[in-house]
Structures are given as structure tokens and as C-alpha cells.
Write a protein that holds these residues in place. Structure first.
Motif, PDB file in Angstrom:
ATOM      1  N   GLN A 160      -1.020   4.860   7.980  1.00  0.00           N
ATOM      2  CA  GLN A 160      -1.284   3.398   7.288  1.00  0.00           C
ATOM      3  C   GLN A 160      -2.562   2.910   6.927  1.00  0.00           C
ATOM      4  O   GLN A 160      -2.908   2.387   5.963  1.00  0.00           O
ATOM      5  N   ALA A 161      -3.481   3.419   7.886  1.00  0.00           N
ATOM      6  CA  ALA A 161      -4.963   3.046   7.693  1.00  0.00           C
ATOM      7  C   ALA A 161      -5.388   3.677   6.191  1.00  0.00           C
ATOM      8  O   ALA A 161      -6.412   3.201   5.730  1.00  0.00           O
TER       9      ALA A 161
ATOM     10  N   TYR B  87       9.607  -1.013  -3.558  1.00  0.00           N
ATOM     11  CA  TYR B  87       9.397   0.479  -3.256  1.00  0.00           C
ATOM     12  C   TYR B  87       8.809   1.373  -4.261  1.00  0.00           C
ATOM     13  O   TYR B  87       8.563   1.063  -5.392  1.00  0.00           O
ATOM     14  N   ILE B  88       8.480   2.626  -3.739  1.00  0.00           N
ATOM     15  CA  ILE B  88       7.434   3.309  -4.629  1.00  0.00           C
ATOM     16  C   ILE B  88       8.326   4.119  -5.395  1.00  0.00           C
ATOM     17  O   ILE B  88       7.830   4.533  -6.501  1.00  0.00           O
ATOM     18  N   THR B  89       9.284   4.867  -5.002  1.00  0.00           N
ATOM     19  CA  THR B  89      10.192   5.859  -5.910  1.00  0.00           C
ATOM     20  C   THR B  89      11.435   5.493  -5.709  1.00  0.00           C
ATOM     21  O   THR B  89      12.174   4.736  -4.823  1.00  0.00           O
TER      22      THR B  89
ATOM     23  N   GLU C  68       7.675   5.843   6.086  1.00  0.00           N
ATOM     24  CA  GLU C  68       7.010   6.772   5.418  1.00  0.00           C
ATOM     25  C   GLU C  68       6.195   6.882   4.283  1.00  0.00           C
ATOM     26  O   GLU C  68       5.197   7.435   4.125  1.00  0.00           O
ATOM     27  N   ARG C  69       6.634   6.400   3.211  1.00  0.00           N
ATOM     28  CA  ARG C  69       5.608   6.094   2.182  1.00  0.00           C
ATOM     29  C   ARG C  69       5.289   4.718   1.662  1.00  0.00           C
ATOM     30  O   ARG C  69       4.387   4.857   1.028  1.00  0.00           O
TER      31      ARG C  69
ATOM     32  N   ALA D 214       0.887  -1.281   0.189  1.00  0.00           N
ATOM     33  CA  ALA D 214       0.096   0.041  -0.037  1.00  0.00           C
ATOM     34  C   ALA D 214       0.959   1.270  -0.076  1.00  0.00           C
ATOM     35  O   ALA D 214       1.938   1.367   0.792  1.00  0.00           O
ATOM     36  N   TYR D 215       0.403   2.025  -0.662  1.00  0.00           N
ATOM     37  CA  TYR D 215       1.079   3.366  -0.936  1.00  0.00           C
ATOM     38  C   TYR D 215       0.504   4.401   0.121  1.00  0.00           C
ATOM     39  O   TYR D 215      -0.523   4.427   0.227  1.00  0.00           O
TER      40      TYR D 215
END
Length: 303
Positions: free
Chosen positions: A81-82, A153-155, A163-164, A73-74
Motif C-alpha cells: 500500500q505504501a 473499484y479499479i477493474t 489486493e488491488r 490509490a491503485y
């Protein structure tokens, strides 16, 4: 004629008594070994297959939860996080998860058919062991890949995970499923080892209490998962959130963080909860019967 030393005479008598008593003591030891032999291998011959057949469906339920929902989840900046946004899992991860589930179901079905005497031991157990161990290894490989690869990883460069992005509850269901599959696989290896060594027969002679416990466990898992599906559709919840709600409703007093808001959901809550509580009670009663049954067997062997 010289007199016999009393000390020597006593020693001779004691030695003679030892010679006479030894066969009797040895016989008792042999009888005790024969008495304890079934108990020594009871865990491998009976407990291991029973645990596998009982926890196998539970692990299948965990696998289903891990398959139907994304593992990642992003988390938008400033959100928790929720409030995470579900990310689509890679196609390879879904494929491996599906193969793992099919493998576990095959192993579980092979074990149950063997217990029902539809497949012989020598044919069924390699399928059972391979199915469970393969299912566990595939899930472990998925978890290792999703954590070590760039897919997680997102980025780029990699952001701080806390954090992300985050791993969802589906990922942790996969951990539970993999652990159970591996444990079951090794337990069944122990069962096959004892049978091949001739310590017990290559047949599962389960009692009615043991069979009842297996059926009740499978029924409860199916009841919980289907009930969660129904409430997820009625209330608009995510399926895993609905599974979480069903767990807390049937196994605890409920935590209150999720509750039905629609009239239909509230109407179905009472019969769903009553049915689940009754099934839990039946499972507990079957476990009690197994304990008493095992105690009677031990007492009966000593009579």
C-alpha cells in the motif's frame, strides 16, 4: 379534667416543629436550586460554543487534507500500500468536498462573529448549525458514494480491495472532519435550545481564558498545516505525508519514518519544532486555566 396522654402531647409538638421548620427547609432547597441553575446549563451555554469554536478549525484542517489529495490509490501486483499509485478522484467528489469545506468555514466564521458580537445570536446560530451539519452530511455522502459505487473499484469484475486498491489517508481525514462537524452541529443545537427556553442569555460571555484557547487552537492548526506545506515543497514529500510528519514531530517524540534529508529542511526543523512545542504548551496552559477558573466559579457560588 382528664390528663393529656404524654404520647399524644409529643406527637403534637413534633408536628408543630415540622410546620415551623418546613418553610426554612423549603427555602434552602430553593436556594440550592438557584445556586445550581447556572451550573446545570453551563455545558450548553458555555462549553458547547467553546468546543465548537475550538474544534471547528481543527475539522477545517482535516477537510483541507481530504480535499487536496486523492482518496484512492491503485496497488500494482506485488506492491504494498505504501507504493500505491494515486488515482484521480471524480470531479463530482472534488466539487462536493469543496462545497463541504466552504459550508464549514461559513459556519465557523458565523460562530466567531457572533462571539465577537458582530452578528446577533438569532441570525448567526442558524447559519452556524446549518453550515456544520451540511458539511458533515456532504462528506458522509461522499464516503458512502465512493465505497458503494463503481468509481472505487479499479477493474471489472471487482477485484479484492485489499489486493488491488486502497483508500488513502485523505479518506480517513474526511471521516474525522465529518464526525467533528456533526458533533459540533448537534452541540450548537443544544445551545440554541437552552437559549430559546430562557435558561441563559442569548449572548456568549466568554472569559479571556476561553477566548485565548480558541485563538491558540486556530493558530496551532494554521502553523501545523503551513509548516507541513513548506516541508513538503522542500523535501519533495506528499502533502499528507508532510502533515503526518508535522503531527508526529510536534505532538510526539517523532517516529523516525520521515525525516528531513535536505540541508534547508534540517535547518528549518529546529525552529519549526520549537515553535510548535511552545504553542502546544500554551494550549495546555489555557486548558489548565479554564479548569481552575471553573472550579473558582463553583466555590464562589457556594459562599
Amino acid at each position: 379534667m382528664s390528663a393529656i396522654d404524654p404520647g399524644i402531647d409529643d406527637t403534637v409538638k413534633e408536628a408543630a416543629e415540622d410546620v415551623e421548620v418546613w418553610p426554612s427547609d423549603r427555602q434552602k432547597e430553593l436556594e440550592e436550586e438557584d445556586l445550581m441553575a447556572p451550573s446545570t446549563w453551563w455545558f450548553a451555554s458555555t462549553a458547547c460554543p467553546l468546543l465548537a469554536a475550538t474544534f471547528g478549525p481543527i475539522a477545517n484542517g482535516f477537510s483541507i487534507c481530504a480535499l487536496v489529495y486523492s482518496w484512492r490509490a491503485y496497488i500494482p501486483p506485488g506492491a504494498t500500500q505504501a507504493d500505491g499509485i494515486k488515482m484521480q478522484d471524480p470531479a463530482w467528489l472534488l466539487a462536493v468536498n469543496a462545497v463541504s469545506l466552504v459550508s464549514a468555514l461559513t459556519g465557523n466564521m458565523s460562530l466567531l462573529l457572533n462571539m465577537a458580537k458582530r452578528i446577533n445570536f438569532s441570525t448567526a446560530q442558524p447559519i452556524t448549525i446549518t453550515g456544520f451539519l451540511l458539511a458533515g452530511v456532504l462528506l458522509i455522502a461522499d464516503m458512502a458514494a465512493i465505497n458503494s459505487g463503481s468509481h472505487y473499484y479499479i477493474t471489472e469484475p471487482r477485484a479484492i480491495p485489499s489486493e488491488r486498491h486502497a483508500l488513502t489517508s485523505a479518506y480517513y481525514y474526511a471521516i474525522f472532519a465529518a464526525a467533528i462537524y456533526m458533533i459540533i452541529g448537534f452541540l450548537m443545537c443544544l445551545t440554541v435550545y437552552g437559549a430559546n427556553k430562557g435558561y441563559y442569555d442569548k449572548r456568549f460571555n466568554l472569559t479571556s481564558s476561553q477566548r485565548t484557547l480558541m485563538l491558540q487552537t486556530m493558530s496551532f492548526v494554521g502553523y501545523l498545516l503551513l509548516g507541513a506545506l513548506v516541508f513538503s515543497k522542500i523535501e519533495g514529500w506528499k502533502y499528507l505525508d508532510s502533515v503526518y510528519w508535522a503531527d508526529t514531530t510536534l505532538l510526539t517524540v517523532g517516529l523516525g519514518d520521515y525525516s528531513p534529508q535536505t540541508a534547508v529542511g534540517r535547518g528549518l526543523l529546529f525552529p519549526f519544532a520549537i515553535g510548535g512545542i511552545l504553542m502546544v504548551g500554551l494550549v495546555v496552559g489555557s486548558i489548565r486555566s479554564l479548569v481552575l477558573e471553573r472550579g473558582k466559579e463553583k466555590v464562589g457560588r457556594r459562599r
